[in-house]
Design a protein around this motif. Structure first.
Motif, PDB file in Angstrom:
ATOM      1  N   HIS A 102       0.853  -1.255   0.114  1.00 15.18           N
ATOM      2  CA  HIS A 102      -0.063   0.008  -0.078  1.00 15.18           C
ATOM      3  C   HIS A 102       0.874   1.251  -0.085  1.00 15.18           C
ATOM      4  O   HIS A 102       0.665   2.223   0.696  1.00 15.18           O
ATOM      5  CB  HIS A 102      -0.948   0.098   1.254  1.00 15.18           C
ATOM      6  CG  HIS A 102      -2.059  -1.130   1.272  1.00 15.18           C
ATOM      7  ND1 HIS A 102      -2.847  -1.134   0.228  1.00 15.18           N
ATOM      8  CD2 HIS A 102      -2.026  -2.449   1.876  1.00 15.18           C
ATOM      9  CE1 HIS A 102      -3.657  -2.341   0.244  1.00 15.18           C
ATOM     10  NE2 HIS A 102      -2.941  -2.876   1.462  1.00 15.18           N
ATOM     11  N   SER A 103       1.787   1.297  -0.940  1.00 14.40           N
ATOM     12  CA  SER A 103       2.566   2.376  -1.239  1.00 14.40           C
ATOM     13  C   SER A 103       2.612   3.101  -2.694  1.00 14.40           C
ATOM     14  O   SER A 103       2.684   2.136  -3.397  1.00 14.40           O
ATOM     15  CB  SER A 103       4.092   2.122  -0.744  1.00 14.40           C
ATOM     16  OG  SER A 103       4.487   1.435  -1.393  1.00 14.40           O
ATOM     17  N   PRO A 104       3.212   4.292  -2.648  1.00 16.59           N
ATOM     18  CA  PRO A 104       3.257   4.790  -4.008  1.00 16.59           C
ATOM     19  C   PRO A 104       4.214   3.885  -4.927  1.00 16.59           C
ATOM     20  O   PRO A 104       4.253   3.645  -5.902  1.00 16.59           O
ATOM     21  CB  PRO A 104       3.816   6.117  -3.975  1.00 16.59           C
ATOM     22  CG  PRO A 104       3.270   6.451  -2.355  1.00 16.59           C
ATOM     23  CD  PRO A 104       3.067   5.206  -1.633  1.00 16.59           C
ATOM     24  N   ILE A 109      12.472  -2.320 -11.161  1.00 13.36           N
ATOM     25  CA  ILE A 109      13.562  -1.604 -10.823  1.00 13.36           C
ATOM     26  C   ILE A 109      12.824  -0.163 -10.501  1.00 13.36           C
ATOM     27  O   ILE A 109      13.463   0.637  -9.467  1.00 13.36           O
ATOM     28  CB  ILE A 109      14.592  -1.414 -12.033  1.00 13.36           C
ATOM     29  CG1 ILE A 109      15.284  -2.432 -12.348  1.00 13.36           C
ATOM     30  CG2 ILE A 109      15.348  -0.300 -11.828  1.00 13.36           C
ATOM     31  CD1 ILE A 109      15.940  -2.406 -13.801  1.00 13.36           C
ATOM     32  N   VAL A 110      11.935   0.257 -11.038  1.00 11.94           N
ATOM     33  CA  VAL A 110      11.234   1.711 -10.560  1.00 11.94           C
ATOM     34  C   VAL A 110      10.588   1.471  -9.393  1.00 11.94           C
ATOM     35  O   VAL A 110      11.041   2.459  -8.287  1.00 11.94           O
ATOM     36  CB  VAL A 110      10.174   2.089 -11.616  1.00 11.94           C
ATOM     37  CG1 VAL A 110       9.288   3.280 -11.293  1.00 11.94           C
ATOM     38  CG2 VAL A 110      10.662   2.513 -12.852  1.00 11.94           C
ATOM     39  N   GLY A 111      10.008   0.415  -8.969  1.00 12.57           N
ATOM     40  CA  GLY A 111       9.492   0.153  -7.635  1.00 12.57           C
ATOM     41  C   GLY A 111      10.436   0.001  -6.537  1.00 12.57           C
ATOM     42  O   GLY A 111      10.295   0.713  -5.382  1.00 12.57           O
ATOM     43  N   PHE A 112      11.825  -0.491  -7.051  1.00 13.96           N
ATOM     44  CA  PHE A 112      12.894  -0.651  -5.798  1.00 13.96           C
ATOM     45  C   PHE A 112      13.353   0.730  -5.642  1.00 13.96           C
ATOM     46  O   PHE A 112      13.549   0.958  -4.655  1.00 13.96           O
ATOM     47  CB  PHE A 112      13.677  -1.586  -6.507  1.00 13.96           C
ATOM     48  CG  PHE A 112      15.071  -1.924  -5.344  1.00 13.96           C
ATOM     49  CD1 PHE A 112      15.074  -2.495  -4.675  1.00 13.96           C
ATOM     50  CD2 PHE A 112      16.257  -1.152  -5.948  1.00 13.96           C
ATOM     51  CE1 PHE A 112      16.088  -2.702  -3.816  1.00 13.96           C
ATOM     52  CE2 PHE A 112      17.293  -1.448  -5.106  1.00 13.96           C
ATOM     53  CZ  PHE A 112      17.229  -2.233  -3.968  1.00 13.96           C
ATOM     54  N   LYS A 123      13.615   2.954  -2.241  1.00 12.63           N
ATOM     55  CA  LYS A 123      14.640   3.259  -1.551  1.00 12.63           C
ATOM     56  C   LYS A 123      14.663   5.042  -1.509  1.00 12.63           C
ATOM     57  O   LYS A 123      15.450   5.296  -0.522  1.00 12.63           O
ATOM     58  CB  LYS A 123      15.984   2.924  -2.256  1.00 12.63           C
ATOM     59  CG  LYS A 123      16.237   1.475  -2.290  1.00 12.63           C
ATOM     60  CD  LYS A 123      16.720   0.873  -1.056  1.00 12.63           C
ATOM     61  CE  LYS A 123      16.859  -0.357  -0.928  1.00 12.63           C
ATOM     62  NZ  LYS A 123      17.057  -0.898   0.424  1.00 12.63           N
ATOM     63  N   VAL A 124      14.145   5.634  -2.242  1.00 12.44           N
ATOM     64  CA  VAL A 124      14.101   7.139  -2.247  1.00 12.44           C
ATOM     65  C   VAL A 124      13.140   7.532  -1.066  1.00 12.44           C
ATOM     66  O   VAL A 124      13.323   8.644  -0.604  1.00 12.44           O
ATOM     67  CB  VAL A 124      13.560   7.678  -3.530  1.00 12.44           C
ATOM     68  CG1 VAL A 124      13.065   9.172  -3.417  1.00 12.44           C
ATOM     69  CG2 VAL A 124      14.669   7.474  -4.521  1.00 12.44           C
ATOM     70  N   GLY A 125      12.285   6.691  -0.664  1.00 10.24           N
ATOM     71  CA  GLY A 125      11.349   6.756   0.578  1.00 10.24           C
ATOM     72  C   GLY A 125       9.891   6.739   0.233  1.00 10.24           C
ATOM     73  O   GLY A 125       9.028   7.310   1.166  1.00 10.24           O
ATOM     74  N   TYR A 126       9.458   6.373  -0.810  1.00  7.19           N
ATOM     75  CA  TYR A 126       8.077   6.222  -1.168  1.00  7.19           C
ATOM     76  C   TYR A 126       7.651   4.940  -0.898  1.00  7.19           C
ATOM     77  O   TYR A 126       6.407   4.441  -1.331  1.00  7.19           O
ATOM     78  CB  TYR A 126       7.639   6.492  -2.425  1.00  7.19           C
ATOM     79  CG  TYR A 126       8.004   7.990  -2.772  1.00  7.19           C
ATOM     80  CD1 TYR A 126       6.901   8.777  -2.440  1.00  7.19           C
ATOM     81  CD2 TYR A 126       8.939   8.400  -3.393  1.00  7.19           C
ATOM     82  CE1 TYR A 126       6.968  10.083  -2.506  1.00  7.19           C
ATOM     83  CE2 TYR A 126       9.139   9.842  -3.677  1.00  7.19           C
ATOM     84  CZ  TYR A 126       8.306  10.710  -3.257  1.00  7.19           C
ATOM     85  OH  TYR A 126       8.137  12.126  -3.432  1.00  7.19           O
ATOM     86  N   GLY A 127       8.413   3.936  -0.185  1.00  8.47           N
ATOM     87  CA  GLY A 127       8.022   2.741   0.236  1.00  8.47           C
ATOM     88  C   GLY A 127       7.203   2.620   1.432  1.00  8.47           C
ATOM     89  O   GLY A 127       6.763   3.573   1.965  1.00  8.47           O
ATOM     90  N   VAL A 128       6.860   1.655   2.086  1.00  8.33           N
ATOM     91  CA  VAL A 128       5.878   1.298   3.220  1.00  8.33           C
ATOM     92  C   VAL A 128       6.400   1.985   4.537  1.00  8.33           C
ATOM     93  O   VAL A 128       5.542   2.744   5.004  1.00  8.33           O
ATOM     94  CB  VAL A 128       5.334  -0.018   3.283  1.00  8.33           C
ATOM     95  CG1 VAL A 128       4.509  -0.083   4.754  1.00  8.33           C
ATOM     96  CG2 VAL A 128       4.540  -0.486   2.361  1.00  8.33           C
TER      97      VAL A 128
END
Length: 76
Positions: free
Chosen positions: A12-14, A54-57, A61-66
């Motif tokens: 549930h993350s961008p 790769i875009v999701g990873f 890592k940039v901060g848009y994960g859960v």
């Protein structure tokens, strides 16, 4: 029996939504290209699916994960 199972919050993350949408488009177009026998488009869509991963990873890592600092959880 009335104990609800806790939602772990995965997906549930961008970052996750962006990765899944890119990969779904690649799979849908690739499946159509496979059906129509267009090999170069099938392999191009394989590359699109990998790019989606790769875009999701990178977004995670940039901060848009859960658990990232740029992500705010929404109430259900």
């Amino acid at each position: 029996m009335s104990n609800p199972i806790a939602d772990p919050g995965h997906g549930h993350s961008p970052a996750a939504w962006t990765a899944v949408i890119i990969m779904l488009v690649g799979i849908a177009v690739g499946t159509t290209a496979f059906f129509l026998n267009v090999p170069w488009l099938v392999w191009s869509c394989v590359v699109v699916v990998v790019i989606g991963l790769i875009v999701g990873f990178v977004l995670a890592k940039v901060g848009y994960g859960v658990n990232g600092p740029k992500y705010t959880a929404k109430e259900h």
